[in-house]
Design a protein around this motif. Structure first.
Motif, PDB file in Angstrom:
ATOM      1  N   GLY A  66       0.813  -1.210   0.000  1.00 50.28           N
ATOM      2  CA  GLY A  66       0.000   0.000   0.000  1.00 50.28           C
ATOM      3  C   GLY A  66       0.844   1.256   0.000  1.00 50.28           C
ATOM      4  N   ALA A  67       1.891   1.291   0.821  1.00 52.15           N
ATOM      5  CA  ALA A  67       2.769   2.463   0.863  1.00 52.15           C
ATOM      6  C   ALA A  67       3.496   2.642  -0.457  1.00 52.15           C
ATOM      7  CB  ALA A  67       3.768   2.320   2.008  1.00 52.15           C
ATOM      8  N   ASN A  68       3.960   1.561  -1.041  1.00 51.13           N
ATOM      9  CA  ASN A  68       4.669   1.657  -2.316  1.00 51.13           C
ATOM     10  C   ASN A  68       3.770   2.220  -3.410  1.00 51.13           C
ATOM     11  OD1 ASN A  68       5.893   0.848  -4.916  1.00 51.13           O
ATOM     12  ND2 ASN A  68       7.349  -0.239  -3.639  1.00 51.13           N
ATOM     13  N   ALA A  69       2.560   1.687  -3.510  1.00 52.78           N
ATOM     14  CA  ALA A  69       1.648   2.151  -4.553  1.00 52.78           C
ATOM     15  C   ALA A  69       1.191   3.583  -4.300  1.00 52.78           C
ATOM     16  CB  ALA A  69       0.438   1.221  -4.629  1.00 52.78           C
ATOM     17  N   GLY A  70       0.925   3.933  -3.033  1.00 49.81           N
ATOM     18  CA  GLY A  70       0.482   5.288  -2.727  1.00 49.81           C
ATOM     19  C   GLY A  70       1.537   6.334  -3.019  1.00 49.81           C
ATOM     20  N   ILE A  71       2.774   6.069  -2.613  1.00 49.18           N
ATOM     21  CA  ILE A  71       3.857   7.025  -2.884  1.00 49.18           C
ATOM     22  C   ILE A  71       4.116   7.132  -4.379  1.00 49.18           C
ATOM     23  CG2 ILE A  71       6.299   7.521  -2.478  1.00 49.18           C
ATOM     24  CD1 ILE A  71       6.022   6.071   0.208  1.00 49.18           C
ATOM     25  N   SER A  72       4.086   6.016  -5.085  1.00 50.27           N
ATOM     26  CA  SER A  72       4.281   6.046  -6.540  1.00 50.27           C
ATOM     27  C   SER A  72       3.186   6.868  -7.217  1.00 50.27           C
ATOM     28  CB  SER A  72       4.291   4.627  -7.104  1.00 50.27           C
ATOM     29  OG  SER A  72       5.369   3.879  -6.587  1.00 50.27           O
ATOM     30  N   CYS A  73       1.955   6.726  -6.753  1.00 52.42           N
ATOM     31  CA  CYS A  73       0.839   7.468  -7.327  1.00 52.42           C
ATOM     32  C   CYS A  73       1.013   8.970  -7.129  1.00 52.42           C
ATOM     33  CB  CYS A  73      -0.471   6.991  -6.713  1.00 52.42           C
ATOM     34  SG  CYS A  73      -1.926   7.924  -7.203  1.00 52.42           S
ATOM     35  N   VAL A  74       1.390   9.361  -5.923  1.00 49.66           N
ATOM     36  CA  VAL A  74       1.561  10.793  -5.636  1.00 49.66           C
ATOM     37  C   VAL A  74       2.704  11.375  -6.464  1.00 49.66           C
ATOM     38  CG1 VAL A  74       2.188  12.442  -3.843  1.00 49.66           C
ATOM     39  CG2 VAL A  74       0.583  10.600  -3.326  1.00 49.66           C
ATOM     40  N   LEU A  75       3.829  10.681  -6.522  1.00 50.47           N
ATOM     41  CA  LEU A  75       4.977  11.194  -7.269  1.00 50.47           C
ATOM     42  C   LEU A  75       4.694  11.240  -8.771  1.00 50.47           C
ATOM     43  CD1 LEU A  75       7.938   9.420  -5.421  1.00 50.47           C
ATOM     44  CD2 LEU A  75       7.199  11.791  -5.224  1.00 50.47           C
ATOM     45  N   LYS A  76       3.955  10.260  -9.270  1.00 49.75           N
ATOM     46  CA  LYS A  76       3.628  10.262 -10.689  1.00 49.75           C
ATOM     47  C   LYS A  76       2.710  11.419 -11.039  1.00 49.75           C
ATOM     48  CE  LYS A  76       1.764   7.328 -14.367  1.00 49.75           C
ATOM     49  NZ  LYS A  76       1.164   5.995 -14.684  1.00 49.75           N
ATOM     50  N   ARG A  77       1.753  11.716 -10.168  1.00 44.49           N
ATOM     51  CA  ARG A  77       0.840  12.841 -10.434  1.00 44.49           C
ATOM     52  C   ARG A  77       1.573  14.176 -10.317  1.00 44.49           C
ATOM     53  NH1 ARG A  77      -4.749  14.353  -9.865  1.00 44.49           N
ATOM     54  NH2 ARG A  77      -5.328  12.136 -10.087  1.00 44.49           N
ATOM     55  N   ILE A  78       2.478  14.302  -9.357  1.00 40.29           N
ATOM     56  CA  ILE A  78       3.187  15.572  -9.157  1.00 40.29           C
ATOM     57  C   ILE A  78       4.240  15.792 -10.247  1.00 40.29           C
ATOM     58  CG2 ILE A  78       4.753  16.822  -7.621  1.00 40.29           C
ATOM     59  CD1 ILE A  78       3.307  15.555  -5.272  1.00 40.29           C
ATOM     60  N   ARG A  79       5.038  14.761 -10.528  1.00 34.80           N
ATOM     61  CA  ARG A  79       6.143  14.907 -11.466  1.00 34.80           C
ATOM     62  C   ARG A  79       5.732  14.680 -12.915  1.00 34.80           C
ATOM     63  NH1 ARG A  79      10.809  11.287 -10.313  1.00 34.80           N
ATOM     64  NH2 ARG A  79      12.004  12.922 -11.359  1.00 34.80           N
ATOM     65  N   GLY A  80       4.584  14.044 -13.131  1.00 32.16           N
ATOM     66  CA  GLY A  80       4.115  13.815 -14.487  1.00 32.16           C
ATOM     67  C   GLY A  80       4.818  12.693 -15.210  1.00 32.16           C
ATOM     68  N   LYS A  81       5.577  11.879 -14.513  1.00 32.06           N
ATOM     69  CA  LYS A  81       6.280  10.763 -15.139  1.00 32.06           C
ATOM     70  C   LYS A  81       6.603   9.723 -14.081  1.00 32.06           C
ATOM     71  CE  LYS A  81      10.810  12.995 -14.652  1.00 32.06           C
ATOM     72  NZ  LYS A  81      12.036  13.426 -15.370  1.00 32.06           N
TER      73      LYS A  81
END
Length: 258
Positions: free
Chosen positions: A117-132
């Motif tokens: 859950g932590a891995n997917a949540g952090i990946s989701c936030v970083l992908k939305r913020i950084r756009g990649k």
């Protein structure tokens, strides 16, 4: 008329039963998954992160629970030190780590739920913020999930914070290596620019299987106007394909000029 109706029914039945039920379920699942992803992409960042974290946590909990059933016998065989036992901190930490790794279904379900859950949540936030989604985001998500896994599972022992940082760094390095390895093998092979015209010529004749013969003999695009029957014979191309290749080269105005 009765026979005609029966014949029509016999013809219609195979059409209705021609679709595989398993394929129908797979298509339905893909439609639901696509619709869910489309809906999720339209939500705000907090909602998307919460949903992704929850769904990934549930998947991790299922995996952890299954693994916990396999390691339950191992955890039950671990001796429990008596309360009055005077164990040094290092031995106690090792014992706690063994318990964390060999816990029952509920313990492993909790640990894996936090990690995934932590891995997917952090990946989701970083992908939305950084756009990649790149190796930096992957390593950051792995660091967070590794640190939380160490804290929740009790692997840290008497020094939870330093061990959590160590676990996070270890997870990040492993995830970064796997990310780069997967990207390397998923990239299509680079096109060899020395054989572009050769490849086109062979494909137009249906002789693309002989491209490897050209490469073995280093017969590049620049050598096409110079090709002879003996040169093609040296790279083990049969007589029929040799005639077709030489005829196409002779009838190509650009190659004849060269």
């Amino acid at each position: 008329m009765g026979e005609g109706k029966q014949g029509a029914m016999v013809v219609e039945m195979p059409n209705g039963s021609s679709q595989n039920p398993i394929a129908q379920l797979q298509n339905k699942f893909k439609e639901l998954e696509t619709g869910f992803k489309v809906w999720l992409s339209k939500q705000s960042l907090p909602v998307e992160a919460a949903v992704v974290t929850a769904t990934s946590g549930l998947q991790g909990a299922a995996i952890g629970g299954f693994m916990g059933t396999l390691t339950q016998d191992v955890s039950s065989s671990l001796p429990t030190p008596p309360p009055a036992a005077n164990l040094n901190p290092q031995a106690m930490a090792s014992f706690q780590q063994a318990q964390a790794l060999a816990g029952g279904p509920l313990v492993q379900a909790r640990n894996f739920a936090v990690m995934t859950g932590a891995n997917a949540g952090i990946s989701c936030v970083l992908k939305r913020i950084r756009g990649k989604e790149d190796v930096q985001s992957s390593m950051a998500a792995a660091f967070g999930s590794g640190a939380l896994f160490s804290l929740v599972s009790g692997m840290g022992g008497p020094n939870p914070v330093p061990n959590a940082l160590t676990s996070g760094i270890f997870f990040a390095l492993v995830q970064g290596g796997l990310f780069e390895l997967g990207r390397k093998f998923s990239q299509p092979p680079a096109e060899d620019t020395h054989y572009i015209r050769t490849r086109s010529l062979l494909s137009s004749l249906g002789l693309q299987n002989y491209e490897k013969n050209f490469k073995k003999g280093l017969l590049t695009d620049t050598t096409l106007p110079l090709l002879t029957d003996s040169a093609l014979r040296d790279v083990r191309i049969p007589p029929g394909p040799r005639l077709l290749i030489l005829d196409r080269i002779q009838r190509d105005p650009e190659l004849r000029k060269r």
